[in-house]
Design a protein around this motif. Structure first.
Motif, PDB file in Angstrom:
ATOM      1  N   VAL A  95      15.564  -2.249  -5.641  1.00 15.84           N
ATOM      2  CA  VAL A  95      15.551  -3.460  -6.461  1.00 15.84           C
ATOM      3  C   VAL A  95      15.569  -3.039  -7.923  1.00 15.84           C
ATOM      4  O   VAL A  95      14.831  -2.131  -8.322  1.00 15.84           O
ATOM      5  CB  VAL A  95      14.303  -4.325  -6.196  1.00 15.84           C
ATOM      6  N   GLY A  96      16.420  -3.674  -8.725  1.00 20.12           N
ATOM      7  CA  GLY A  96      16.497  -3.378 -10.148  1.00 20.12           C
ATOM      8  C   GLY A  96      16.444  -4.646 -10.979  1.00 20.12           C
ATOM      9  O   GLY A  96      16.782  -5.736 -10.501  1.00 20.12           O
ATOM     10  N   PHE A  97      16.024  -4.512 -12.234  1.00 27.31           N
ATOM     11  CA  PHE A  97      15.883  -5.655 -13.137  1.00 27.31           C
ATOM     12  C   PHE A  97      16.566  -5.360 -14.464  1.00 27.31           C
ATOM     13  O   PHE A  97      16.516  -4.232 -14.960  1.00 27.31           O
ATOM     14  CB  PHE A  97      14.405  -5.954 -13.425  1.00 27.31           C
ATOM     15  N   GLY A 151       3.899 -10.618  -6.309  1.00 26.82           N
ATOM     16  CA  GLY A 151       3.488 -11.650  -7.245  1.00 26.82           C
ATOM     17  C   GLY A 151       4.530 -11.854  -8.314  1.00 26.82           C
ATOM     18  O   GLY A 151       5.644 -11.341  -8.207  1.00 26.82           O
ATOM     19  N   PRO A 152       4.200 -12.589  -9.383  1.00 26.58           N
ATOM     20  CA  PRO A 152       5.193 -12.962 -10.384  1.00 26.58           C
ATOM     21  C   PRO A 152       5.525 -11.875 -11.401  1.00 26.58           C
ATOM     22  O   PRO A 152       6.408 -12.063 -12.226  1.00 26.58           O
ATOM     23  CB  PRO A 152       4.539 -14.164 -11.073  1.00 26.58           C
ATOM     24  N   THR A 153       4.834 -10.730 -11.364  1.00 26.93           N
ATOM     25  CA  THR A 153       5.187  -9.640 -12.271  1.00 26.93           C
ATOM     26  C   THR A 153       6.403  -8.899 -11.735  1.00 26.93           C
ATOM     27  O   THR A 153       6.750  -9.016 -10.554  1.00 26.93           O
ATOM     28  CB  THR A 153       4.025  -8.660 -12.420  1.00 26.93           C
ATOM     29  N   GLU A 154       7.044  -8.095 -12.596  1.00 26.27           N
ATOM     30  CA  GLU A 154       8.207  -7.343 -12.144  1.00 26.27           C
ATOM     31  C   GLU A 154       7.862  -6.407 -10.989  1.00 26.27           C
ATOM     32  O   GLU A 154       8.574  -6.395  -9.965  1.00 26.27           O
ATOM     33  CB  GLU A 154       8.814  -6.566 -13.320  1.00 26.27           C
ATOM     34  N   PRO A 155       6.782  -5.601 -11.081  1.00 27.14           N
ATOM     35  CA  PRO A 155       6.423  -4.769  -9.926  1.00 27.14           C
ATOM     36  C   PRO A 155       6.086  -5.599  -8.695  1.00 27.14           C
ATOM     37  O   PRO A 155       6.374  -5.190  -7.568  1.00 27.14           O
ATOM     38  CB  PRO A 155       5.204  -3.983 -10.427  1.00 27.14           C
ATOM     39  N   GLY A 156       5.462  -6.768  -8.899  1.00 25.53           N
ATOM     40  CA  GLY A 156       5.112  -7.614  -7.766  1.00 25.53           C
ATOM     41  C   GLY A 156       6.326  -8.203  -7.075  1.00 25.53           C
ATOM     42  O   GLY A 156       6.382  -8.285  -5.852  1.00 25.53           O
ATOM     43  N   ILE A 157       7.328  -8.621  -7.862  1.00 29.65           N
ATOM     44  CA  ILE A 157       8.567  -9.148  -7.285  1.00 29.65           C
ATOM     45  C   ILE A 157       9.299  -8.042  -6.536  1.00 29.65           C
ATOM     46  O   ILE A 157       9.820  -8.249  -5.435  1.00 29.65           O
ATOM     47  CB  ILE A 157       9.465  -9.747  -8.386  1.00 29.65           C
ATOM     48  N   MET A 208      11.119  -5.547  -1.543  1.00 25.33           N
ATOM     49  CA  MET A 208      11.230  -4.325  -0.763  1.00 25.33           C
ATOM     50  C   MET A 208      10.676  -4.484   0.649  1.00 25.33           C
ATOM     51  O   MET A 208      10.983  -3.689   1.538  1.00 25.33           O
ATOM     52  CB  MET A 208      10.501  -3.186  -1.477  1.00 25.33           C
ATOM     53  N   ASN A 209       9.866  -5.518   0.879  1.00 22.42           N
ATOM     54  CA  ASN A 209       9.327  -5.762   2.213  1.00 22.42           C
ATOM     55  C   ASN A 209      10.323  -6.455   3.132  1.00 22.42           C
ATOM     56  O   ASN A 209      10.066  -6.596   4.331  1.00 22.42           O
ATOM     57  CB  ASN A 209       8.050  -6.609   2.122  1.00 22.42           C
ATOM     58  N   LYS A 217       5.804   5.288   1.353  1.00 20.61           N
ATOM     59  CA  LYS A 217       6.164   5.002  -0.042  1.00 20.61           C
ATOM     60  C   LYS A 217       6.023   3.506  -0.338  1.00 20.61           C
ATOM     61  O   LYS A 217       5.537   3.119  -1.396  1.00 20.61           O
ATOM     62  CB  LYS A 217       7.601   5.456  -0.310  1.00 20.61           C
ATOM     63  N   ARG A 218       6.448   2.678   0.603  1.00 23.68           N
ATOM     64  CA  ARG A 218       6.350   1.230   0.405  1.00 23.68           C
ATOM     65  C   ARG A 218       4.900   0.774   0.426  1.00 23.68           C
ATOM     66  O   ARG A 218       4.508  -0.127  -0.326  1.00 23.68           O
ATOM     67  CB  ARG A 218       7.168   0.522   1.490  1.00 23.68           C
ATOM     68  N   LEU A 219       4.100   1.410   1.268  1.00 25.94           N
ATOM     69  CA  LEU A 219       2.682   1.072   1.347  1.00 25.94           C
ATOM     70  C   LEU A 219       1.969   1.417   0.039  1.00 25.94           C
ATOM     71  O   LEU A 219       1.164   0.627  -0.472  1.00 25.94           O
ATOM     72  CB  LEU A 219       2.042   1.821   2.517  1.00 25.94           C
ATOM     73  N   ILE A 220       2.289   2.581  -0.520  1.00 19.02           N
ATOM     74  CA  ILE A 220       1.668   2.983  -1.782  1.00 19.02           C
ATOM     75  C   ILE A 220       2.098   2.043  -2.910  1.00 19.02           C
ATOM     76  O   ILE A 220       1.287   1.641  -3.747  1.00 19.02           O
ATOM     77  CB  ILE A 220       2.039   4.444  -2.105  1.00 19.02           C
ATOM     78  N   MET A 221       3.399   1.674  -2.913  1.00 18.98           N
ATOM     79  CA  MET A 221       3.885   0.749  -3.930  1.00 18.98           C
ATOM     80  C   MET A 221       3.234  -0.618  -3.773  1.00 18.98           C
ATOM     81  O   MET A 221       2.846  -1.255  -4.749  1.00 18.98           O
ATOM     82  CB  MET A 221       5.412   0.614  -3.840  1.00 18.98           C
ATOM     83  N   GLU A 222       3.070  -1.068  -2.531  1.00 18.83           N
ATOM     84  CA  GLU A 222       2.440  -2.360  -2.256  1.00 18.83           C
ATOM     85  C   GLU A 222       0.999  -2.372  -2.733  1.00 18.83           C
ATOM     86  O   GLU A 222       0.512  -3.358  -3.291  1.00 18.83           O
ATOM     87  CB  GLU A 222       2.496  -2.648  -0.752  1.00 18.83           C
TER      88      GLU A 222
END
Length: 393
Positions: free
Chosen positions: A225-227, A206-212, A217-218, A195-200
């Motif tokens: 993680v929530g925003f 990076g500086p985007t919300e999904p990137g952060i 998560m690594n 799951k983490r690999l697919i998300m990565e």
């Protein structure tokens, strides 16, 4: 062998052993005649099965090689090698870390290696020397970092639980960890790593919300993680300042979280939170970041169960409790607890005929209704929070 197998337009075709055997037997009949004996105790029948077994093993290996090339189907070391293509590694067993405040009779040097414990017997070692000094209230206190001697998520103990001195000294008054320990990590299984690999792969750090989120998560011990983004020019309903981002992390080590935020957050972003940390940027300059840990929202459950003859009297109750906890604890941060979803996992336990379920945020207020979870909270349930009553017993 006449059986069709191998890589086709629709993927890899792997026949069963029975299909392979049928193909081998058809070949024998074509070449030797229809009247040959191919039973399991006949010479040619035994030979056909030996050939089929060898072919079956080879085809299974080929199929495994084919599927090892995809994120969704690779396992074990093949999954690790795929992750290595994007510089991602599997999380391994790791100890938790915590910050402790030590109070002594007077100014005192506490050397690295000093041991502290929880009531449950978990031992934490001081990682650097700490000198206690006089505070504004007159107490002599010092702050230091400790590391657990064991590894795993269970070492992420709550706040104010590291309270014992392994080697008592008359100059020691007290010790405690004001915040929970973090960073403790179990070995990451294939499904969690996948799951983490697919998300990565979908959102590189990076500086985007999904990137952060991907970068956080690594980290060891980080599970969610929530925003909360406040894009208004005024304080929002959560108390976040104007034009800010409030990041909530479930698990993890505070220093590692802070360093990741320094490295990945965009320049000029305003971070909100009660945890304030400094970490060096790429130039070595110290920068300040803010964030918070997600708050635990305890869920209590009461289940009345009617059972049948298939019920396991030794393990049935524990199986229900664990199934309920697994379902609740699998929810994402801020995700509502739907009590109806608990019925399916209850009925999955062997021997359950009927069930009535009530849930609540406190033990004395349980009902058959959903429970809303705040955006900065995560639902949590322990087996001890689940009460199971067997009807008719």
């Amino acid at each position: 062998m006449t059986t069709d197998f191998g890589l086709k337009e629709t993927g890899y075709i792997a026949p069963s052993f029975a299909e392979i055997l049928d193909g081998v037997e058809d070949d024998y009949r074509t070449r030797l005649g229809d009247d040959i004996a191919l039973t399991s105790n006949a010479y040619l029948g035994i030979f056909a099965r030996l050939m089929s077994d060898a072919s079956y093993d080879l085809i299974q290996q080929q199929e495994q090689i084919y599927y090892s090339g995809f994120y969704s189907t690779a396992v074990n070391s093949a999954l690790d090698r795929l992750a290595g293509n994007i510089s991602l590694t599997r999380k391994v067993d790791a100890p938790s870390h915590a910050e402790v405040v030590i109070t002594t009779e007077g100014e005192y040097l506490i050397q690295a290696g000093e041991k502290f414990e929880t009531e449950d017997g978990l031992v934490f070692d001081l990682t650097e020397d700490v000198i206690t000094s006089k505070q504004s209230d007159g107490a002599f206190q010092g702050t230091g970092n400790v590391e657990c001697e064991e590894t795993g998520e269970f070492t992420n103990v709550p706040a104010n639980t590291i309270t014992l001195f392994a080697n008592p000294d008359e100059d020691f008054i007290s010790v405690t960890n004001p915040r929970p320990a973090g960073g403790g990590q179990d070995y990451e299984d294939d499904e969690t790593f996948r799951k983490r690999l697919i998300m990565e792969n979908a959102a590189r750090p990076g500086p985007t919300e999904p990137g952060i989120k991907s970068a956080l998560m690594n980290l060891n011990g980080v599970k969610q993680v929530g925003f909360i983004d406040n894009d208004k020019y005024k304080t929002d309903e959560y108390g976040n300042p104007e034009c800010s981002v409030h990041i909530y992390v479930l698990g993890g080590n505070d220093d590692e979280i802070a360093k990741t935020l320094i490295d990945k957050c965009a320049a000029g972003i305003t971070l909100a939170g009660s945890i304030v940390k400094e970490a060096p940027d790429a130039t070595g300059k110290l920068k300040e970041v803010k964030f918070d840990h997600a708050q635990q929202h305890n869920i209590y459950v009461k289940i009345d169960v009617s059972i049948n003859d298939d019920w396991n009297s030794d393990a049935g109750v524990d199986d229900i409790k664990q199934a309920i906890c697994d379902e609740i604890n699998s929810l994402e941060m801020g995700q509502r607890v739907n009590f109806t979803r608990l019925y399916s996992v209850t009925y999955d336990v062997n021997g359950v005929d009927d069930a009535t379920i009530a849930i609540g945020s406190t033990k004395d207020k349980l009902a058959d209704q959903n429970i809303s979870i705040g955006r900065s909270e995560f639902a949590h349930c322990d087996p001890g929070d689940v009460e199971v009553d067997l009807i008719g017993l």
